[in-house]
Design a protein around this motif. Structure first.
Motif, PDB file in Angstrom:
ATOM      1  N   ARG A 132     -10.574  -7.555  -2.822  1.00  0.00           N
ATOM      2  CA  ARG A 132     -11.648  -6.716  -2.252  1.00  0.00           C
ATOM      3  C   ARG A 132     -11.091  -5.825  -1.151  1.00  0.00           C
ATOM      4  NH1 ARG A 132     -15.188 -11.251  -2.425  1.00  0.00           N
ATOM      5  NH2 ARG A 132     -14.867 -11.641  -0.217  1.00  0.00           N
ATOM      6  N   GLY A 133     -10.233  -6.392  -0.324  1.00  0.00           N
ATOM      7  CA  GLY A 133      -9.632  -5.612   0.770  1.00  0.00           C
ATOM      8  C   GLY A 133      -8.761  -4.478   0.241  1.00  0.00           C
ATOM      9  N   MET A 134      -7.949  -4.781  -0.762  1.00  0.00           N
ATOM     10  CA  MET A 134      -7.052  -3.741  -1.320  1.00  0.00           C
ATOM     11  C   MET A 134      -7.875  -2.661  -2.019  1.00  0.00           C
ATOM     12  SD  MET A 134      -3.727  -5.836  -2.727  1.00  0.00           S
ATOM     13  CE  MET A 134      -4.578  -7.037  -3.734  1.00  0.00           C
ATOM     14  N   ASP A 135      -8.947  -3.076  -2.727  1.00  0.00           N
ATOM     15  CA  ASP A 135      -9.788  -2.082  -3.413  1.00  0.00           C
ATOM     16  C   ASP A 135     -10.517  -1.201  -2.395  1.00  0.00           C
ATOM     17  OD1 ASP A 135      -8.911  -2.978  -5.829  1.00  0.00           O
ATOM     18  OD2 ASP A 135     -10.672  -4.212  -6.254  1.00  0.00           O
ATOM     19  N   HIS A 136     -10.920  -1.806  -1.302  1.00  0.00           N
ATOM     20  CA  HIS A 136     -11.574  -1.053  -0.218  1.00  0.00           C
ATOM     21  C   HIS A 136     -10.618   0.018   0.311  1.00  0.00           C
ATOM     22  CE1 HIS A 136     -14.433  -0.743   3.199  1.00  0.00           C
ATOM     23  NE2 HIS A 136     -13.344  -0.413   3.870  1.00  0.00           N
ATOM     24  N   LEU A 137      -9.383  -0.353   0.503  1.00  0.00           N
ATOM     25  CA  LEU A 137      -8.382   0.623   0.974  1.00  0.00           C
ATOM     26  C   LEU A 137      -8.157   1.709  -0.071  1.00  0.00           C
ATOM     27  CD1 LEU A 137      -5.766  -1.801   2.562  1.00  0.00           C
ATOM     28  CD2 LEU A 137      -7.027  -0.011   3.769  1.00  0.00           C
ATOM     29  N   GLU A 138      -8.038   1.282  -1.328  1.00  0.00           N
ATOM     30  CA  GLU A 138      -7.763   2.235  -2.405  1.00  0.00           C
ATOM     31  C   GLU A 138      -8.877   3.288  -2.498  1.00  0.00           C
ATOM     32  OE1 GLU A 138      -4.977   2.229  -4.151  1.00  0.00           O
ATOM     33  OE2 GLU A 138      -5.520   3.876  -5.483  1.00  0.00           O
ATOM     34  N   ALA A 139     -10.124   2.852  -2.278  1.00  0.00           N
ATOM     35  CA  ALA A 139     -11.272   3.761  -2.397  1.00  0.00           C
ATOM     36  C   ALA A 139     -11.314   4.766  -1.251  1.00  0.00           C
ATOM     37  CB  ALA A 139     -12.561   2.947  -2.431  1.00  0.00           C
ATOM     38  N   ASP A 140     -10.700   4.435  -0.142  1.00  0.00           N
ATOM     39  CA  ASP A 140     -10.788   5.309   1.033  1.00  0.00           C
ATOM     40  C   ASP A 140      -9.462   5.225   1.808  1.00  0.00           C
ATOM     41  OD1 ASP A 140     -11.850   6.993   2.909  1.00  0.00           O
ATOM     42  OD2 ASP A 140     -13.016   5.441   3.957  1.00  0.00           O
ATOM     43  N   GLY A 168       4.242  -7.049  -8.738  1.00  0.00           N
ATOM     44  CA  GLY A 168       3.612  -6.973 -10.051  1.00  0.00           C
ATOM     45  C   GLY A 168       2.156  -7.406 -10.063  1.00  0.00           C
ATOM     46  N   GLN A 169       1.604  -7.824  -8.916  1.00  0.00           N
ATOM     47  CA  GLN A 169       0.232  -8.356  -8.903  1.00  0.00           C
ATOM     48  C   GLN A 169      -0.763  -7.469  -8.166  1.00  0.00           C
ATOM     49  OE1 GLN A 169       0.192 -12.724  -7.929  1.00  0.00           O
ATOM     50  NE2 GLN A 169       2.386 -12.413  -7.892  1.00  0.00           N
ATOM     51  N   TRP A 170      -0.312  -6.403  -7.543  1.00  0.00           N
ATOM     52  CA  TRP A 170      -1.245  -5.610  -6.725  1.00  0.00           C
ATOM     53  C   TRP A 170      -1.190  -4.115  -7.026  1.00  0.00           C
ATOM     54  CZ3 TRP A 170       0.790  -1.894  -3.287  1.00  0.00           C
ATOM     55  CH2 TRP A 170       2.186  -1.927  -3.135  1.00  0.00           C
ATOM     56  N   GLU A 171      -0.121  -3.660  -7.691  1.00  0.00           N
ATOM     57  CA  GLU A 171       0.104  -2.213  -7.830  1.00  0.00           C
ATOM     58  C   GLU A 171      -0.810  -1.554  -8.861  1.00  0.00           C
ATOM     59  OE1 GLU A 171       2.265  -4.645  -8.322  1.00  0.00           O
ATOM     60  OE2 GLU A 171       4.185  -4.311  -7.325  1.00  0.00           O
ATOM     61  N   ARG A 172      -1.090  -2.297  -9.969  1.00  0.00           N
ATOM     62  CA  ARG A 172      -1.843  -1.703 -11.074  1.00  0.00           C
ATOM     63  C   ARG A 172      -3.242  -1.279 -10.634  1.00  0.00           C
ATOM     64  NH1 ARG A 172      -2.682  -4.644 -16.596  1.00  0.00           N
ATOM     65  NH2 ARG A 172      -3.686  -2.882 -17.597  1.00  0.00           N
ATOM     66  N   GLY A 173      -3.594  -0.014 -10.938  1.00  0.00           N
ATOM     67  CA  GLY A 173      -4.921   0.491 -10.560  1.00  0.00           C
ATOM     68  C   GLY A 173      -5.030   0.873  -9.099  1.00  0.00           C
ATOM     69  N   ARG A 174      -3.918   0.792  -8.373  1.00  0.00           N
ATOM     70  CA  ARG A 174      -3.981   1.143  -6.942  1.00  0.00           C
ATOM     71  C   ARG A 174      -2.869   2.130  -6.571  1.00  0.00           C
ATOM     72  NH1 ARG A 174      -4.560  -4.552  -6.592  1.00  0.00           N
ATOM     73  NH2 ARG A 174      -6.773  -5.071  -6.652  1.00  0.00           N
ATOM     74  N   PRO A 175      -2.903   3.303  -7.222  1.00  0.00           N
ATOM     75  CA  PRO A 175      -1.835   4.278  -6.968  1.00  0.00           C
ATOM     76  C   PRO A 175      -1.789   4.753  -5.516  1.00  0.00           C
ATOM     77  CG  PRO A 175      -3.629   5.260  -8.237  1.00  0.00           C
ATOM     78  CD  PRO A 175      -3.892   3.797  -8.181  1.00  0.00           C
ATOM     79  N   LYS A 176      -2.953   4.760  -4.858  1.00  0.00           N
ATOM     80  CA  LYS A 176      -2.971   5.271  -3.474  1.00  0.00           C
ATOM     81  C   LYS A 176      -2.307   4.277  -2.520  1.00  0.00           C
ATOM     82  CE  LYS A 176      -6.874   8.284  -4.130  1.00  0.00           C
ATOM     83  NZ  LYS A 176      -8.326   8.372  -4.050  1.00  0.00           N
ATOM     84  N   LEU A 177      -2.589   2.996  -2.725  1.00  0.00           N
ATOM     85  CA  LEU A 177      -1.968   1.975  -1.868  1.00  0.00           C
ATOM     86  C   LEU A 177      -0.449   1.973  -2.087  1.00  0.00           C
ATOM     87  CD1 LEU A 177      -2.814  -0.183   0.179  1.00  0.00           C
ATOM     88  CD2 LEU A 177      -2.961  -1.821  -1.677  1.00  0.00           C
ATOM     89  N   LYS A 178      -0.070   2.083  -3.349  1.00  0.00           N
ATOM     90  CA  LYS A 178       1.351   2.133  -3.686  1.00  0.00           C
ATOM     91  C   LYS A 178       1.993   3.401  -3.100  1.00  0.00           C
ATOM     92  CE  LYS A 178       4.242   1.432  -7.628  1.00  0.00           C
ATOM     93  NZ  LYS A 178       4.372   1.754  -9.022  1.00  0.00           N
ATOM     94  N   GLY A 179       1.232   4.494  -3.203  1.00  0.00           N
ATOM     95  CA  GLY A 179       1.720   5.774  -2.672  1.00  0.00           C
ATOM     96  C   GLY A 179       1.898   5.728  -1.168  1.00  0.00           C
ATOM     97  N   PHE A 180       0.971   5.047  -0.485  1.00  0.00           N
ATOM     98  CA  PHE A 180       1.087   4.900   0.971  1.00  0.00           C
ATOM     99  C   PHE A 180       2.400   4.208   1.313  1.00  0.00           C
ATOM    100  CE2 PHE A 180       0.847   2.499   4.839  1.00  0.00           C
ATOM    101  CZ  PHE A 180       0.157   3.297   5.732  1.00  0.00           C
ATOM    102  N   SER A 181       2.675   3.135   0.570  1.00  0.00           N
ATOM    103  CA  SER A 181       3.884   2.350   0.832  1.00  0.00           C
ATOM    104  C   SER A 181       5.141   3.203   0.641  1.00  0.00           C
ATOM    105  CB  SER A 181       3.902   1.152  -0.121  1.00  0.00           C
ATOM    106  OG  SER A 181       4.978   0.308   0.168  1.00  0.00           O
ATOM    107  N   ARG A 182       5.145   3.963  -0.454  1.00  0.00           N
ATOM    108  CA  ARG A 182       6.298   4.815  -0.766  1.00  0.00           C
ATOM    109  C   ARG A 182       6.469   5.913   0.284  1.00  0.00           C
ATOM    110  NH1 ARG A 182       5.281   5.352  -6.309  1.00  0.00           N
ATOM    111  NH2 ARG A 182       3.821   6.955  -5.686  1.00  0.00           N
ATOM    112  N   LYS A 183       5.336   6.530   0.644  1.00  0.00           N
ATOM    113  CA  LYS A 183       5.399   7.644   1.599  1.00  0.00           C
ATOM    114  C   LYS A 183       5.841   7.157   2.983  1.00  0.00           C
ATOM    115  CE  LYS A 183       2.756  11.663   3.030  1.00  0.00           C
ATOM    116  NZ  LYS A 183       1.441  12.240   3.248  1.00  0.00           N
ATOM    117  N   PHE A 184       5.354   5.961   3.380  1.00  0.00           N
ATOM    118  CA  PHE A 184       5.763   5.424   4.675  1.00  0.00           C
ATOM    119  C   PHE A 184       7.281   5.255   4.707  1.00  0.00           C
ATOM    120  CE2 PHE A 184       6.624   2.267   7.886  1.00  0.00           C
ATOM    121  CZ  PHE A 184       5.754   2.600   8.909  1.00  0.00           C
ATOM    122  N   ALA A 185       7.828   4.706   3.625  1.00  0.00           N
ATOM    123  CA  ALA A 185       9.285   4.483   3.549  1.00  0.00           C
ATOM    124  C   ALA A 185      10.041   5.813   3.638  1.00  0.00           C
ATOM    125  CB  ALA A 185       9.628   3.758   2.255  1.00  0.00           C
TER     126      ALA A 185
END
Ligand SMILES: N[C@@H](CCC(=O)N[C@@H](CS)C(=O)NCC(=O)O)C(=O)O
Length: 198
Positions: A132-140, A168-185
């Protein structure tokens, strides 16, 4: 000044990144909480990391108190002055830390309990909260610019911890969260080096 830490700890990562960003000089002291080292127990009765130890020996904990400390004493502020933006930053940090609390509960349940005492329903409940927390972040998804604050450090730690312990358990369907991680790096390579690692 010292910060007692372990490389995998997301809260330690958050405060070490924030201190580095704010230009606060500190010595990192690798700490194994399971051994109750006297330096840790003597400065934080809870025996948790991160714990900051001032030169006069005073222990500052937990990670949010350390973040406030860094904001007061660093050469750069790590929270917005604008009240509305500050509230946004605080909520973002609480959410990042809160998801880490759930993930850590899962890791500890699996690691510390005897196999027959592991409670799958408890693990499921903690994972549901994390989802729920990750989806909340992904939505906004918060923007990531050049100026970052406590909330961004918490999310950088969270995504680093997810990559470390839940690959492998959190990335699918959450491109924005994944993108945040990549961009921060990419934007902050010197801070990326302090994100959770084994
Ligand atoms: N709310 C605390 C959480 C700190 C925490 O749970 N740290 C973990 C490591 S990531 C720890 O010290 N665990 C050992 C223990 O609980 O005994 C904070 O924000 O600093």
């Amino acid at each position: 000044m010292k910060i007692l830490y372990s490389p995998a700890s997301p809260y330690s990562s958050k405060v070490r990144m924030a201190a580095a960003y704010a230009g606060l000089a500190y010595e990192s002291v690798l700490t194994d909480t399971s051994k109750n080292p006297p330096e840790l127990i003597g400065s934080n009765p809870l025996g948790k990391i991160p714990t900051l130890i001032e030169d006069d020996g005073r222990g500052v904990f937990d990670s949010r108190a350390i973040m406030q400390y860094i904001d007061r004493y660093g050469t750069k502020r790590i929270y917005p002055r604008n009240p509305g933006k500050r509230t946004d930053a605080d909520i973002m940090e609480a959410l990042g830390d809160g998801i880490c609390d759930c993930l850590l509960a899962i890791v500890y349940e699996r690691r510390l309990r005897p196999e027959d005492k592991i409670h799958p329903d408890w693990i499921d409940r903690q994972w549901e909260k994390s989802v729920r927390g990750m989806d909340h972040l992904e939505a906004d998804m918060p923007r990531l610019g050049k100026v970052i604050h406590g909330g961004h450090f918490a999310l950088a730690s969270l995504t680093g911890y997810l990559a470390l312990r839940f690959p492998g358990q959190w990335e699918r369907g959450r491109p924005k969260l994944k993108g945040f991680s990549r961009k921060f790096a990419a934007n902050f390579p010197e801070l990326d080096a302090l994100r959770p690692k084994a």
